[in-house]
Design a protein around this motif. Structure first.
Motif, PDB file in Angstrom:
ATOM      1  N   TYR A  66       0.814  -1.295  -0.115  1.00 26.62           N
ATOM      2  CA  TYR A  66      -0.144  -0.068   0.042  1.00 26.62           C
ATOM      3  C   TYR A  66       0.794   1.366  -0.061  1.00 26.62           C
ATOM      4  CZ  TYR A  66      -3.147   3.567   1.580  1.00 26.62           C
ATOM      5  OH  TYR A  66      -3.879   4.808   1.570  1.00 26.62           O
ATOM      6  N   HIS A  69       2.489   1.750  -3.321  1.00 29.50           N
ATOM      7  CA  HIS A  69       1.450   2.392  -4.467  1.00 29.50           C
ATOM      8  C   HIS A  69       0.631   3.534  -4.364  1.00 29.50           C
ATOM      9  CE1 HIS A  69       3.096  -0.792  -7.163  1.00 29.50           C
ATOM     10  NE2 HIS A  69       3.030  -1.621  -6.069  1.00 29.50           N
ATOM     11  N   LYS A  70       0.419   3.992  -3.160  1.00 28.24           N
ATOM     12  CA  LYS A  70      -0.562   5.073  -2.714  1.00 28.24           C
ATOM     13  C   LYS A  70      -0.201   6.225  -3.269  1.00 28.24           C
ATOM     14  CE  LYS A  70       1.680   6.858   1.495  1.00 28.24           C
ATOM     15  NZ  LYS A  70       1.576   6.871   2.963  1.00 28.24           N
ATOM     16  N   PRO A  71      -1.319   7.037  -3.788  1.00 31.31           N
ATOM     17  CA  PRO A  71      -1.006   8.408  -4.295  1.00 31.31           C
ATOM     18  C   PRO A  71      -0.128   9.261  -3.759  1.00 31.31           C
ATOM     19  CG  PRO A  71      -3.437   7.775  -4.436  1.00 31.31           C
ATOM     20  CD  PRO A  71      -2.363   6.819  -3.361  1.00 31.31           C
ATOM     21  N   ARG A  72       0.838   9.913  -4.255  1.00 30.38           N
ATOM     22  CA  ARG A  72       1.803  10.680  -3.855  1.00 30.38           C
ATOM     23  C   ARG A  72       2.242  11.567  -5.006  1.00 30.38           C
ATOM     24  NH1 ARG A  72       4.629   5.879  -1.673  1.00 30.38           N
ATOM     25  NH2 ARG A  72       4.568   7.050   0.127  1.00 30.38           N
ATOM     26  N   SER A  73       2.948  12.705  -4.560  1.00 32.92           N
ATOM     27  CA  SER A  73       3.187  13.745  -5.712  1.00 32.92           C
ATOM     28  C   SER A  73       4.455  13.041  -6.372  1.00 32.92           C
ATOM     29  CB  SER A  73       3.652  14.953  -5.003  1.00 32.92           C
ATOM     30  OG  SER A  73       4.600  14.734  -4.053  1.00 32.92           O
ATOM     31  N   LYS A  74       5.331  12.198  -5.928  1.00 34.21           N
ATOM     32  CA  LYS A  74       6.325  11.632  -6.539  1.00 34.21           C
ATOM     33  C   LYS A  74       6.446  10.288  -6.281  1.00 34.21           C
ATOM     34  CE  LYS A  74      11.268  12.254  -7.409  1.00 34.21           C
ATOM     35  NZ  LYS A  74      12.544  13.074  -7.210  1.00 34.21           N
ATOM     36  N   ALA A  75       6.741   9.532  -7.101  1.00 34.80           N
ATOM     37  CA  ALA A  75       6.807   7.917  -6.788  1.00 34.80           C
ATOM     38  C   ALA A  75       7.791   7.809  -5.778  1.00 34.80           C
ATOM     39  CB  ALA A  75       6.705   7.173  -8.237  1.00 34.80           C
TER      40      ALA A  75
END
Length: 326
Positions: A66, A69-75
């Motif tokens: 999680y 892969h959770k949404p964030r501004s930069k991988a």
């Protein structure tokens, strides 16, 4: 199913042969030394923001996935993910020491060094691990004449147990990629010999001293399984040293695993099964918690492929029953 791992005479005889190898899980280390695996898992899941509406994770790979892969501004890269995880582990050690009443001066001194030491070294600054006495399961294990102990823990608390038992353990990590083979020195050379006074602690799934060696994500486990399944019998290509590979064909004591965990699956499929036919191996004993879930899983597993005997109970109960006065 058999309720106990062999008879008392049987395990005593095997211990005296010197051809019995314990495999200790990371879960067991957390349960015995670090306040419990499940509380840590719940705390880490909360830290990464794992949604409460989803079922509580039962293994570390779930919140790690999680977090990746959770949404964030930069991988986030795998290396950053592992660095962040180990940093969280350090903070877990700090909170545990503080809650156990460690004095402020020692806490401050340790905190000042948190970025300069490994997680295991940071634990030492905080007085961790603390053994519960001569009947502590890890001390009971360390006081026996094992020449090699295998572990899926990235921390060096087993080495601490051996030192507390008056021994001089040697640490080795599985170098499971070409990059790790090229960058991590090995203590195993042509002159290396196994010795009960200097037992080898082999970290199967990485060591906190080497960030990239740690097997943490599902992708890591798949890559690891693929790599260690190659080159068996050819030391120029095998990622696992011959003496470690050979130890999986000896009698095994498997401690503290969940049978459906990634760690056990990799251990079983990539190493135990590939190190000789089940009928050629003398004995595999597994310690499991006595739960309906584990019994159901094990019954199915036994019908399909396994050849081992089971001790139903905790690691502490197993140690008192099978390791004490061995």
């Amino acid at each position: 199913l058999r309720g106990l791992v062999g008879s008392e005479m049987c395990i005593r005889d095997r211990l005296r042969t010197g051809r019995i190898v314990p495999v200790v899980s990371n879960r067991a280390i957390f349960d015995r030394m670090l306040g419990g695996y499940d509380p840590f898992l719940a705390s880490y899941s909360k830290y990464v923001g794992y949604p409460k509406k989803l079922a509580q994770p039962d293994s570390l790979t779930v919140p790690v996935k999680y977090n990746k892969h959770k949404p964030r501004s930069k991988a986030i890269s795998d290396q950053q993910l592992k660095f962040d995880y180990l940093n969280y582990v350090k903070n877990h050690f700090y909170r545990m020491a503080r809650d156990n009443g460690l004095d402020e001066a020692t806490l401050e001194e340790a905190a000042a060094q948190i970025d300069d030491v490994t997680a295991s070294e940071f634990a030492h600054l905080l007085g961790i691990p603390v053994f519960s006495g001569p009947d502590d399961p890890l001390l009971l294990l360390a006081n026996l004449d094992f020449k090699i102990v295998l572990t899926t823990s990235p921390f060096t608390f087993l080495e601490d147990a051996f030192r507390a038992a008056g021994k001089e353990p040697r640490t080795e990590v599985c170098r499971w990629t070409n990059e790790l083979k090229d960058s991590i020195p090995s203590v195993i050379d042509e002159q290396f010999e196994l010795d009960a006074r200097q037992p080898l602690v082999y970290h199967l799934l990485g060591l906190d001293s080497y960030l990239d060696s740690i097997v943490l994500t599902e992708d890591d486990y798949l890559d690891y399984l693929g790599n260690i399944s190659q080159g068996q019998g050819d030391q120029s290509a095998d990622y696992v040293p011959a003496l470690v590979r050979k130890s999986f064909s000896d009698d095994l004591i498997v401690l503290g695993f969940k049978l459906d965990s990634w760690a056990f699956r990799v251990l079983s499929s990539g190493l135990i099964k590939r190190s000789g036919k089940p009928e050629d191996r003398g004995w595999v004993g597994i310690q499991l918690p006595d739960t309906d879930e584990e019994r159901t899983y094990l019954e199915d597993y036994l019908r399909r492929e396994a050849k081992f005997q089971v001790f139903w109970g905790t690691l502490a109960e197993y140690a008192q029953k099978e390791l004490r006065d061995s």
